[in-house]
Scaffold this active site. Sequence first.
Site, PDB file in Angstrom:
ATOM      1  CE  LYS A 213      -4.104  -1.656   2.214  1.00 16.11           C
ATOM      2  NZ  LYS A 213      -5.335  -1.354   3.242  1.00 16.11           N
ATOM      3  N   GLY A 368      10.949  -5.890   7.988  1.00 20.23           N
ATOM      4  CA  GLY A 368      10.635  -7.069   7.792  1.00 20.23           C
ATOM      5  C   GLY A 368      10.339  -7.527   6.123  1.00 20.23           C
TER       6      GLY A 368
END
Length: 410
Positions: A213, A368
Amino acid sequence: MLVVNELKDVKGLKVYVRVDFNVPQKDGVIRDNNRIKAALPTIEELTKKGAKVILMSHLGKIKWKEPDMAKIEAMKKANDMAPVAKALQELLPDTPVHFVNATRGEELRKAVDSLKDGEILLCQNTRYEKGEEKNDPALAKEWADLADAFVMDAFGSAHRAHASTVGVPTFMKEEGKPVALGYLMVNEVKNLTRCVEVKDEDRPYIAILGGFKVSDKIKVIDTLLSKCDKILIGGAMAYTFAKAQGQKIGSSPCEDDQLDYARKCLEDAKGRILLPVDSVITDNFEEGSQRHIKTVDTVSGIPDGYEGMDIGPKTQALYASEIAKAKMVFWNGPMGVFEQKEFQEGTKAVCAAAAKLKGKAFTVIGGGDSASAVKQFGYRDAFSHVSTGGGASLEMIENDGHLPGVDILK
């Protein structure tokens, strides 16, 4: 800020260490113990000097808004810290590691009081307490009262103002007790600060951003635009930018409410944001099923019924040529759905290009999925720094080096 080795006369002192033991586990088996290993230097610094070490960490999520208490109990069971204590003991065979299945109250206090010098107590998951994420002062005060000193070594949680990360050191400072950074935190803060306070010798500075996103990364894009010479965009978020330019994106994911931001961002960047020029696309996301995969020019558009899954070979070459010029690289977010073998090449190409800079440039992975990718593809050791905290590393970039769990120790 004090560092753990600067704490004086810790023999016999109870030292609360906030660690990040949020490790993947299934059925009580730890699948990756890297976060536990990362905390060992700080833990051993204290135990070897005779401190009584109290470890606290969260593990997974407990959704306290869930009305069904049975489901909450199931979440607790799935995120029990007991297997982590066993894994820690295996890594420290010569140091007694105790586990207490409590987060507050008499059982916890007795476990703390029974610790001998140089021993370790791992407490139950901090998120078993509803007040943890709310930074409940009563909970924080109870935890602060357990110890004589506080050490923050959980970078992956440093962006959260929780009871265990901010509340405890707040009370301990007020009481005149020492607070310090652990070795993992020192390393993270030093390396990520370099990505924030950019020096001339670290230019050209290239940022690589991927992931799903645009909305998740608005602040980091804005901050990096003010610091970087180029930003290379990949992953699903690239298709929001492509649509903002009037390109056809087929069924690719897109945040229509971010199109105006994407247009303005590209305008403000004045050519410093690079987008994919070709994409690997498919008409079926499901792995192992019947599907067509092909590469298309993204400027001419992705056909209806197809979605972008990875950057194509021309983009890989374009991005590699830009990375080759860099003196500093910050990378967060994969270039495609690297979990599926057909869509790994873009992320692999970025890994390989950045790895070639070893010894010539400062290269940082912002935690991440990017950290998972470089490990999976065998490039981890080629990077100057691989952060243990995805969310924390992004917020540190966004906030010009500030994080709640760091600032409270200053």
